[in-house]
Each structure stands twice: as C-alpha cells, then as structure tokens.
Design a protein around this motif. Sequence first.
Motif, PDB file in Angstrom:
ATOM      1  N   VAL A  58      79.041  15.322  15.962  1.00 62.32           N
ATOM      2  CA  VAL A  58      77.698  14.763  16.072  1.00 62.32           C
ATOM      3  C   VAL A  58      77.690  13.402  15.394  1.00 62.32           C
ATOM      4  CG1 VAL A  58      75.254  15.079  15.535  1.00 62.32           C
ATOM      5  CG2 VAL A  58      76.668  17.068  16.095  1.00 62.32           C
ATOM      6  N   ASP A  59      77.339  12.384  16.167  1.00 62.06           N
ATOM      7  CA  ASP A  59      77.292  11.014  15.660  1.00 62.06           C
ATOM      8  C   ASP A  59      75.853  10.571  15.493  1.00 62.06           C
ATOM      9  OD1 ASP A  59      80.127  10.680  15.771  1.00 62.06           O
ATOM     10  OD2 ASP A  59      79.980  10.382  17.937  1.00 62.06           O
ATOM     11  N   ILE A  60      75.544  10.032  14.339  1.00 62.81           N
ATOM     12  CA  ILE A  60      74.175   9.621  14.024  1.00 62.81           C
ATOM     13  C   ILE A  60      74.163   8.168  13.581  1.00 62.81           C
ATOM     14  CG2 ILE A  60      72.172  10.043  12.543  1.00 62.81           C
ATOM     15  CD1 ILE A  60      73.101  12.960  12.366  1.00 62.81           C
ATOM     16  N   GLN A  61      73.306   7.403  14.200  1.00 64.11           N
ATOM     17  CA  GLN A  61      73.115   6.008  13.809  1.00 64.11           C
ATOM     18  C   GLN A  61      72.056   5.939  12.720  1.00 64.11           C
ATOM     19  OE1 GLN A  61      72.786   2.906  16.929  1.00 64.11           O
ATOM     20  NE2 GLN A  61      70.871   2.327  15.929  1.00 64.11           N
ATOM     21  N   VAL A  62      72.345   5.171  11.708  1.00 62.69           N
ATOM     22  CA  VAL A  62      71.386   4.985  10.620  1.00 62.69           C
ATOM     23  C   VAL A  62      71.088   3.495  10.498  1.00 62.69           C
ATOM     24  CG1 VAL A  62      72.168   7.034   9.402  1.00 62.69           C
ATOM     25  CG2 VAL A  62      73.201   4.828   8.867  1.00 62.69           C
ATOM     26  N   ALA A  63      70.051   3.186   9.761  1.00 64.42           N
ATOM     27  CA  ALA A  63      69.644   1.787   9.601  1.00 64.42           C
ATOM     28  C   ALA A  63      70.789   0.976   8.999  1.00 64.42           C
ATOM     29  CB  ALA A  63      68.421   1.698   8.717  1.00 64.42           C
ATOM     30  N   PRO A  64      71.052  -0.201   9.551  1.00 60.34           N
ATOM     31  CA  PRO A  64      72.156  -1.015   9.039  1.00 60.34           C
ATOM     32  C   PRO A  64      72.024  -1.358   7.563  1.00 60.34           C
ATOM     33  CG  PRO A  64      71.336  -1.878  11.133  1.00 60.34           C
ATOM     34  CD  PRO A  64      70.373  -0.829  10.692  1.00 60.34           C
ATOM     35  N   GLN A  65      70.816  -1.342   7.034  1.00 61.55           N
ATOM     36  CA  GLN A  65      70.626  -1.725   5.635  1.00 61.55           C
ATOM     37  C   GLN A  65      71.046  -0.633   4.650  1.00 61.55           C
ATOM     38  OE1 GLN A  65      68.262  -1.602   7.980  1.00 61.55           O
ATOM     39  NE2 GLN A  65      66.302  -0.791   7.220  1.00 61.55           N
ATOM     40  N   ALA A  66      71.460   0.544   5.190  1.00 61.21           N
ATOM     41  CA  ALA A  66      71.936   1.591   4.285  1.00 61.21           C
ATOM     42  C   ALA A  66      73.140   1.059   3.519  1.00 61.21           C
ATOM     43  CB  ALA A  66      72.308   2.836   5.075  1.00 61.21           C
ATOM     44  N   GLY A  67      73.017   0.983   2.233  1.00 61.15           N
ATOM     45  CA  GLY A  67      74.044   0.338   1.429  1.00 61.15           C
ATOM     46  C   GLY A  67      75.124   1.296   0.957  1.00 61.15           C
ATOM     47  N   VAL A  90      73.603  27.866   7.150  1.00 63.38           N
ATOM     48  CA  VAL A  90      74.935  28.318   7.525  1.00 63.38           C
ATOM     49  C   VAL A  90      75.976  27.548   6.725  1.00 63.38           C
ATOM     50  CG1 VAL A  90      76.610  28.498   9.418  1.00 63.38           C
ATOM     51  CG2 VAL A  90      74.170  28.921   9.846  1.00 63.38           C
ATOM     52  N   THR A  91      75.818  26.231   6.689  1.00 63.90           N
ATOM     53  CA  THR A  91      76.727  25.368   5.935  1.00 63.90           C
ATOM     54  C   THR A  91      76.086  24.001   5.778  1.00 63.90           C
ATOM     55  OG1 THR A  91      79.028  24.585   5.773  1.00 63.90           O
ATOM     56  CG2 THR A  91      77.974  24.468   7.938  1.00 63.90           C
ATOM     57  N   THR A  92      76.696  23.167   4.939  1.00 66.37           N
ATOM     58  CA  THR A  92      76.201  21.811   4.707  1.00 66.37           C
ATOM     59  C   THR A  92      77.354  20.818   4.824  1.00 66.37           C
ATOM     60  OG1 THR A  92      74.443  22.594   3.229  1.00 66.37           O
ATOM     61  CG2 THR A  92      75.050  20.277   3.062  1.00 66.37           C
ATOM     62  N   TYR A  93      77.058  19.664   5.428  1.00 70.07           N
ATOM     63  CA  TYR A  93      78.046  18.601   5.599  1.00 70.07           C
ATOM     64  C   TYR A  93      77.537  17.342   4.885  1.00 70.07           C
ATOM     65  CZ  TYR A  93      79.376  21.640   9.513  1.00 70.07           C
ATOM     66  OH  TYR A  93      79.734  22.698  10.286  1.00 70.07           O
ATOM     67  N   GLN A  94      78.478  16.468   4.534  1.00 68.43           N
ATOM     68  CA  GLN A  94      78.098  15.199   3.931  1.00 68.43           C
ATOM     69  C   GLN A  94      79.039  14.104   4.416  1.00 68.43           C
ATOM     70  OE1 GLN A  94      76.818  15.078  -0.250  1.00 68.43           O
ATOM     71  NE2 GLN A  94      78.271  13.416  -0.593  1.00 68.43           N
ATOM     72  N   SER A 103      79.148  10.594  10.935  1.00 68.33           N
ATOM     73  CA  SER A 103      79.596  11.599  11.894  1.00 68.33           C
ATOM     74  C   SER A 103      79.924  12.900  11.177  1.00 68.33           C
ATOM     75  CB  SER A 103      80.828  11.111  12.659  1.00 68.33           C
ATOM     76  OG  SER A 103      80.542   9.929  13.383  1.00 68.33           O
ATOM     77  N   PHE A 104      79.671  14.008  11.884  1.00 65.34           N
ATOM     78  CA  PHE A 104      79.990  15.338  11.366  1.00 65.34           C
ATOM     79  C   PHE A 104      80.683  16.149  12.457  1.00 65.34           C
ATOM     80  CE2 PHE A 104      75.917  14.000   9.534  1.00 65.34           C
ATOM     81  CZ  PHE A 104      76.211  14.001   8.183  1.00 65.34           C
ATOM     82  N   ASN A 105      81.686  16.898  12.086  1.00 69.75           N
ATOM     83  CA  ASN A 105      82.263  17.898  12.984  1.00 69.75           C
ATOM     84  C   ASN A 105      81.567  19.223  12.682  1.00 69.75           C
ATOM     85  OD1 ASN A 105      84.165  16.271  14.377  1.00 69.75           O
ATOM     86  ND2 ASN A 105      85.484  16.308  12.556  1.00 69.75           N
TER      87      ASN A 105
END
Length: 549
Positions: A58-67, A90-94, A103-105
């Motif tokens: 799963v690919d997620i776009q975030v704001a470019p200003q995320a530092g 169920v589980t947690t990813y970071q 991105s998360f698998n």
Amino acid sequence: MPAVFTSHALSRSGRLAGVIAFAALASTAQSAFAADAAMRVLNAPGSLIMEGPGTKRVDIQVAPQAGAGTNLVATLYRYDEDGKPSDTPVTTYQASASGGKASFNVAIPAYGLYLLDTKLQSAGGSGAELKINMAAITAGGAGFTDAGVITHFGQHKGNPAVVLPLVKKAGFNWIRDELYWSEVEKTAGNFSFPADYTNYVTQAAKLNLKPLIILDYSNRKAYPNLLKGPQGFPVNQQERDLFVRYAQKLVGMYGKQVKHWEVWNEPAFGKVTYENYAALLKDVYPAIKKVSPDSTVISCGGGGAGGGPGGDCIVALIKAGVLDYQDGFSIHPYMSPHDPDSGYPAKGAPVNPVNIPNVWPHLARMMNANPREGHGKLKVWITEIGWPSSPQSAGLSEPSQAANIARTYLLSRRYDEATEGVFWYDFVDDGVDPNNKESNFGMLRADLTPKPAYVAASVVMKTLGARKWARALIDSRDVKVYQYGTDNPVYVGWQTGSSENAASVQIPPGKYTQRDWQGATSTVTVPSGGFQWQLGALPKYLTPAGQSN
C-alpha cells in the motif's frame, strides 16, 4: 402505489448529477472515513480487493512538507461479526513519511474486510489521518446466475476495465445499464455509437457478464419540436417510429452481445399513461424481434418511479391486452429503510406488509394466473432494489446495508418461482456526501474501496452458487434458518434483530465448516439432537466438512 410506499424514488435524470469517478481515499462515503487532504492512496482503484489472503503493498502520498523524523503509522483492524471495525488491532506498521511517500507491505491474514488506519506522527504530535478499507474475498465459485448490479457506464461514469472485473470477482453474473437515445442520435437521422458504450458492452461479454440494457430516454436534442409530453415520452405515431428506429439501431449494433432489453426506466405512468406505454410496446417489441429473434424484451421499466409492490404496471398491461408484446415485467420494490424480511405496512395495498416473503409470491401468483398464449408463464425481473449505507440518522448504516444485501439474495432464492433476476442498485456510490442518501447506495465507495456490503454479497454468491432453496428449518418472524441444495447442502441462518441470539437448530450430526458474513471459517461439531447457533443480522453459513462449494 400506496401512499406509504417508501423508496429512494429519484428519477435517473436526477441521478445524472451524481459523480462516479476515482477520488482520493480521503473522499469516502462515510464521515468516519474522512481524511486530511494531505494524504491519499496511490494504489490503482479496485486493487485493494484481493481474492484470498496475502500481502499487498500500500503506497500513500503525504504532504511534501513532511519533514525529517515524520513517520506514518498504519494500524490494521479486521471487521467484526457485527460489520464494524474491531477495537483490537491485527498489527501495526511504521514507515518514514519524509520525501512525500510512505509504503507498507500489509499482510492480510484471512478472508474478510479490513481497515488500515494510517496517521502521520512527528515530534510535535499526531497529524493527518487516512482510513482505508481492504478486502480478501472468497475466490472461485460460479456465483449467482440470477444476480446483477446497476452500473453507470451509459452516463460515461467509471472505467469498465476496472469496474467490471470487480463485479465478476464478487460473483455477480449480470449488469444493468443504458445506451441513451440522445447519445447515439445527436442529430436527426445520424447514428453513431460512443466508444465507451461499445467498450463496456464488449468488456462485459469478455467476462461472461450478461448486460440488461435499458432503452431510454427521450431525445429533444435531435428533435426539438417533438417529444414534448411528460418525460419526453413518445405519445404519437411519429414519435414512436423515431424511438423504434433508435431501438433497432441499438439492437443491430449490439445484438450479438446484448440479449436483454428493457423499455424505458421508471416511466411516470400517472402522466405518461399506460395507454401510451402500451402503444410503444406494440411497436418496439416486434421491431426488436425482427432484428434479434432470440432477444428478451422486458416491460414496465420498474413499474414507475419508486416501483410499486403490487405490480401495478403488470396489471395495467394485462388489462390493455398487450401481454404478447413483452417477454417479462420489471419492478423496483425499494423498502429502505425497512429490512427485506419485515418490510413496511401498506394498508390497502395488494400485499401487506410489503416485504420479499409477501411480494415475490404475490408476483408469482400473478404470472401463474396470466400466462402468455403459446409462450407460457412470464417472469418478473427485479431490475432495481437496494439500501443505502448512510445517513445513520435515517436508520441506515454500512452494517445494515451488508445485512440487507445478503438477505435480499437469500430470500429471493427462497421465493424464486417468478423472479428471473435481482439487480442491486447500485454497484458504486454516486457521490461522497455522507449525508446524502442518494449518494450511498453502492457496495463500493466512489474510490472503489469495499464496503461491508461488497464482501457480504461475495460470500452469498460464492457459498450458495446455483443451489436452490430446499427447506426451512426455522422460518419465524425473528429467525431464519434455511437449507439450500440437497446433495451438497448449505445451511444459512440469520435473525432480523441487530444483536446475536442463540437458535436451536436441528441438522444432521457431524463436523461442519462455518463461514461468517465476510468469509472467515471455523469448525463446528453438531451433536445428535442439534445445536445452539449464535445468529445475528448478518448471515452465517454451514457446510458439511470437506464439502466443496
């Protein structure tokens, strides 16, 4: 139609204002799924519906200003037996959110519906949040031969190459859509067929999905001095001849791929009149048969805006003596917000209350009493029925929609003597406003992520397949336990309330595989003398251990 008849009852011209297009997962059909505009999913629409458990990137776009130091934390929850996300993860990813993407698998451990709750976290605290639905649905199975969905390709909405495989994947075998007169004859006498029309018909044929195509509506663009009556309906011979020519052109173009045609959608018979509709049928039916003799032509177009549970159009057309000019009738018996088992009271109507156990047998009796000479008993097509998933203030919700779609198809198979097909309105949400009932009839959100209804429907389709209803073990007002099939039986149970209660069920002793509404399985051992089955609003299924579906 009785005054108390409840329906979403919006004309299709009004639905044209709906928007079905890929939107960011931030734009969803339920307020709980609202998200910050700073985040969106990059996966292709529909790709988060998997056939079976597995791992999905799963690919997620975030704001470019995320530092630097900003992370995206994703927590996976499975939906529970009540059709809501569980409180236990169920589980947690970071993953790091710097660079504008994370991105998360995601490992989906078992069949079912899942919620991936993603949140931006930085040294200063939590930020934007995005909630994403994913599903691992039951694979295989022939699906329901008598089940279909409403699509909106005729309105130039949606990509058939993406949407139609999702229809097939859920186990449906039909779609119902339109090829508008005003779109194929934009100037008088000049016919052309939009590429996306040809595309969706061709794509459906490749997937062995059968299209039911509506012949509609008026065409004042090409004929500004004609078709000025109610709904632009043809009311004289010149106008009927023009409509017939349009119908023949369509059948000539698509007749090899389309064998089922419906004449108009929800005609307002109080204004159009049955006399005018009957006159059109008498012209268009033989014209279609001349071009495509093996076509099926369906009349009534749903019986008028909102439907009409007593089959008012059927009665009127029989009285008009035009039984020979159709191969079947259609109705739109909406019951929302009432459930399909209990329905709603309709004092003075031909059936009371209006629900599937009453209406379907009533229609069967009508067909048995009025056979078409040389043709036999005609069939009734339920070409629209559905429940929205919101707003909750109207007594609606995603779990109740899931329960209603499953029970609609289970009850329709139970009372299938007269019905040829049942089409759910509709497949994809028409909009993203959580407070607009009309925007939320889909089993997929506008971004093609799954609601509970999609998963619940897929389980019905794949578990029952072609099995006919065999018998009722329990058929009370509050509890239903039915057997479908005889040689390879499936036992299905549910209750009409929202909470779970135990029902004493007598089935042959032995080991069974229990499947819940979202496809998760467990083993149940039934002793001699039966067992206590915990049942809720969402159906459960039992098959003898080792039996294939």
